[in-house]
Design a protein around this motif. Structure first.
Motif, short mmCIF file in Angstrom:
data_model
loop_
_atom_site.label_atom_id
_atom_site.label_comp_id
_atom_site.label_asym_id
_atom_site.label_seq_id
_atom_site.Cartn_x
_atom_site.Cartn_y
_atom_site.Cartn_z
N GLN A 115 1.84 10.57 9.42
CA GLN A 115 1.37 9.18 9.37
C GLN A 115 -0.05 8.99 9.88
O GLN A 115 -0.58 7.87 9.79
CB GLN A 115 2.31 8.29 10.19
N ILE A 116 -0.65 10.01 10.41
CA ILE A 116 -2.00 9.86 10.95
C ILE A 116 -2.99 9.52 9.84
O ILE A 116 -2.94 10.09 8.75
CB ILE A 116 -2.44 11.15 11.70
N ILE A 117 -3.86 8.56 10.11
CA ILE A 117 -4.85 8.17 9.11
C ILE A 117 -5.92 9.26 9.02
O ILE A 117 -6.13 10.03 9.96
CB ILE A 117 -5.50 6.82 9.45
N PRO A 118 -6.62 9.35 7.89
CA PRO A 118 -7.66 10.36 7.75
C PRO A 118 -8.93 9.97 8.50
O PRO A 118 -9.03 8.87 9.07
CB PRO A 118 -7.92 10.37 6.24
N ASP A 123 8.92 8.19 10.78
CA ASP A 123 8.23 9.19 9.99
C ASP A 123 8.40 8.96 8.49
O ASP A 123 8.20 9.85 7.68
CB ASP A 123 8.76 10.60 10.32
N ASP A 124 8.77 7.72 8.11
CA ASP A 124 9.05 7.45 6.71
C ASP A 124 7.93 6.70 6.02
O ASP A 124 8.08 6.23 4.91
CB ASP A 124 10.34 6.62 6.60
N MET A 125 6.79 6.57 6.68
CA MET A 125 5.74 5.74 6.11
C MET A 125 4.42 6.49 6.10
O MET A 125 3.93 6.93 7.14
CB MET A 125 5.60 4.46 6.93
N THR A 126 3.82 6.67 4.96
CA THR A 126 2.53 7.34 4.87
C THR A 126 1.43 6.31 5.10
O THR A 126 1.58 5.14 4.76
CB THR A 126 2.34 7.98 3.48
N PRO A 127 0.31 6.71 5.70
CA PRO A 127 -0.70 5.74 6.08
C PRO A 127 -1.60 5.25 4.96
O PRO A 127 -2.26 4.25 5.10
CB PRO A 127 -1.53 6.51 7.12
N SER A 128 -1.67 5.97 3.85
CA SER A 128 -2.63 5.61 2.82
C SER A 128 -1.95 5.02 1.59
O SER A 128 -0.94 5.51 1.12
CB SER A 128 -3.43 6.85 2.40
N THR A 129 -2.50 3.92 1.08
CA THR A 129 -2.00 3.31 -0.14
C THR A 129 -3.17 3.12 -1.09
O THR A 129 -3.98 2.23 -0.93
CB THR A 129 -1.33 1.95 0.14
N GLY A 130 -3.26 3.98 -2.10
CA GLY A 130 -4.37 3.89 -3.04
C GLY A 130 -5.68 4.18 -2.36
O GLY A 130 -5.83 5.16 -1.65
N THR A 131 -6.66 3.31 -2.59
CA THR A 131 -7.99 3.50 -2.01
C THR A 131 -8.11 2.86 -0.63
O THR A 131 -9.15 2.96 -0.01
CB THR A 131 -9.05 2.90 -2.95
N THR A 132 -7.06 2.18 -0.19
CA THR A 132 -7.07 1.54 1.12
C THR A 132 -6.19 2.32 2.09
O THR A 132 -5.08 2.70 1.75
CB THR A 132 -6.56 0.09 1.02
N VAL A 133 -6.69 2.55 3.27
CA VAL A 133 -5.92 3.25 4.30
C VAL A 133 -5.12 2.22 5.08
O VAL A 133 -5.70 1.32 5.71
CB VAL A 133 -6.85 4.03 5.24
#
Length: 242
Positions: free
Chosen positions: A127-130, A49-59
């Motif tokens: 962490q779920i992607i949008p 649970d330590d990683m978010t799925p989105s980085t900038g404009t790239t998912v």
């Protein structure tokens, strides 16, 4: 003689209608079986649970099992959106039988999409992607050949994607359910191939089956490159298991 020919034609038509009905029932039953699996996966948790799925404009899809679930979720979002458009704007000359089959496939893909959304929401809500933004501008939805060609690409790609990612899944429940879904996707692929070239061996051609008689298994990088042209959202699988 004329009466005999008419009787034979009626018989052939009836057999054709029965074949279409059987395919519809087969596809629909497969979709229902997959939906039942949602009851089991919601209880599973992932520790990453330590990683978010989105980085900038790239998912970014993430890593480990959650990354693979996001990968599948992204593909199911794409397929569901495609078939929703197909049914909403039918191509020129579409038959009632084709409409029925494509509608059933649409319903399955929506089930699959919502299945992964629910699973990820329960297992790794941070962490779920949008929801992804699709781009079908290159597909002429009025043209039967173009629509079915795109459908074949999505279905064949989907099967190969699940097969390629399956060996990296650590959670046995996830693996079992992924296996149930990929079998449905394979049935979709066969149905689409049969619509393109009826009554031939193309439902299991060299583009789908390898030299060992097995469905192809394709790495995530290759799959993502193939589907990215149909997505406005940029997605990265850089952290997926390899």
């Amino acid at each position: 003689m004329i009466n005999n020919n008419i009787s034979q034609k009626d018989s052939d038509t009836k057999k054709g209608d029965e074949s279409v009905l059987n395919r519809r029932l087969f596809l629909r039953s497969a979709g229902i079986a997959t939906a039942v699996g949602t009851l089991a996966i919601g209880a599973c948790k992932d520790d990453d649970d330590d990683m978010t799925p989105s980085t900038g404009t790239t998912v970014d899809l993430g890593r480990d099992d959650v990354g693979i679930l996001n990968y599948a979720y992204a593909l199911e979002q794409l397929e569901a959106a495609f078939y929703e458009q197909v049914v909403k704007t039918p191509y020129t000359g579409i038959t009632a039988a084709e409409t029925a089959i494509l509608t059933d496939i649409r319903d399955h893909e929506i089930i699959h999409r919502d299945f992964f959304k629910a699973a990820l929401t329960a297992a790794a809500p941070t962490q779920i992607i949008p929801s992804l933004e699709v781009d079908f501008s290159s597909i002429d939805f009025t043209n039967r050949a173009k629509v079915l060609g795109a459908a074949k690409l999505f279905e064949d790609t989907g099967v190969a994607a699940y097969n390629g990612a399956g060996k990296f899944i650590k959670n046995a429940t996830y693996l079992t359910l992924a296996g149930k879904i990929v079998s449905v996707e394979a049935r979709h692929a066969a149905a689409i191939s049969d619509l393109i070239t009826p009554k031939t061996a193309d439902f299991a051609s060299d583009t789908q089956i390898d030299t060992n008689g097995l469905d192809k298994a394709t790495p995530s990088a290759t799959i993502l490159a193939a589907v990215q042209p149909y997505l406005k959202t940029k997605i990265s699988g850089a952290n997926l298991p390899k």
